[in-house]
Design an enzyme around this catalytic site. Structure first.
Site, PDB file in Angstrom:
ATOM      1  CB  CYS A 135       3.655   0.920  -1.290  1.00  0.00           C
ATOM      2  SG  CYS A 135       4.037   0.348   0.382  1.00  0.00           S
ATOM      3  CD  GLU A 209       4.699  -2.571  -3.352  1.00  0.00           C
ATOM      4  OE1 GLU A 209       4.975  -3.738  -2.999  1.00  0.00           O
ATOM      5  OE2 GLU A 209       4.540  -1.664  -2.535  1.00  0.00           O
TER       6      GLU A 209
END
Length: 225
Positions: A135, A209
């Site tokens: 991230c 993700e």
């Protein structure tokens, strides 16, 4: 090759699926469905609340004062900067802070954040930082790629503010510091056997993700049909 480069190489398929997801390309040329971005944005706000908890856990997991300060700075960046950006972005899309906080969390958001927190609870600071890396560092890489695209900053692109925020110097500096800190931790704590374990964590966090983008992408597709 740096530790992070080794992680990316080991997870090259997962990394490509995440950083080159159609959702990101839709941000670059402005073609992403509004419903897709709205859904993503609301869930990303809830995600940041949980990521703030992960940085608080990083403070607890830190053995050195310098590591504690680094984690505290990350926590502050989320609570005082990134969440404010989200509130401004959401206001532009007609969403109030109470709208955001009352939205039910998506399964993809819960799966990702719980995985990161669990990696940190079970492991040490390095395991937690590896779970956070896709991230923190990935967004900087994605935004840099998107910012180089011809329509990224066009006045007609409704996502230009998002791109500019993550491609801008302040966020790029946050990512660079996270990368340097990760490499420093590896020098202290990682063995070749340990690196194999960390690659598993990195792959899974990267896959989650990509699932987060997919969640938003599906919301846009559903609204069209």
């Amino acid at each position: 090759m740096s530790f992070f480069e080794r992680l990316k190489e080991a997870a090259s398929a997962e990394w490509r699926a995440y950083t080159e997801h159609p959702f990101t390309n839709g941000l670059a040329d402005g073609s992403l469905a509004e419903a897709a971005f709205r859904h993503y944005l609301v869930q990303d706000y809830l995600f940041l609340i949980e990521f703030a908890r992960a940085y608080a856990l990083a403070v607890y997991k830190s053995l050195k004062l310098t590591d504690m300060r680094e984690a505290a700075a990350g926590l502050s960046a989320i609570l005082d900067i990134e969440m404010n950006l989200h509130m401004k972005l959401c206001a532009g899309w007609g969403l109030s802070p109470s709208d955001l906080e009352q939205t039910p969390p998506a399964v993809e958001m819960l799966a990702y954040t719980r995985y990161v927190l669990d990696a940190g609870m079970r492991g040490d600071l390095l395991a937690l930082k590896v779970a956070l890396a896709p991230c923190v560092i990935g967004y900087a890489e994605i935004a840099t790629r998107l910012a180089s695209r011809p329509d990224a900053h066009a006045a007609t692109n409704p996502y230009r503010v998002w791109i500019a925020e993550y491609a801008g110097a302040p966020y790029q500096e946050v990512a660079a510091k996270a990368l340097a800190h990760l490499d420093g931790l590896v020098d202290l704590y990682a063995t070749p056997a340990r690196e194999a374990e960390l690659i598993v964590i990195f792959k899974e966090a990267t896959r989650l993700e990509a699932d987060f983008w997919e969640m938003g992408w599906r919301a846009g597709t559903t609204s069209v049909h």
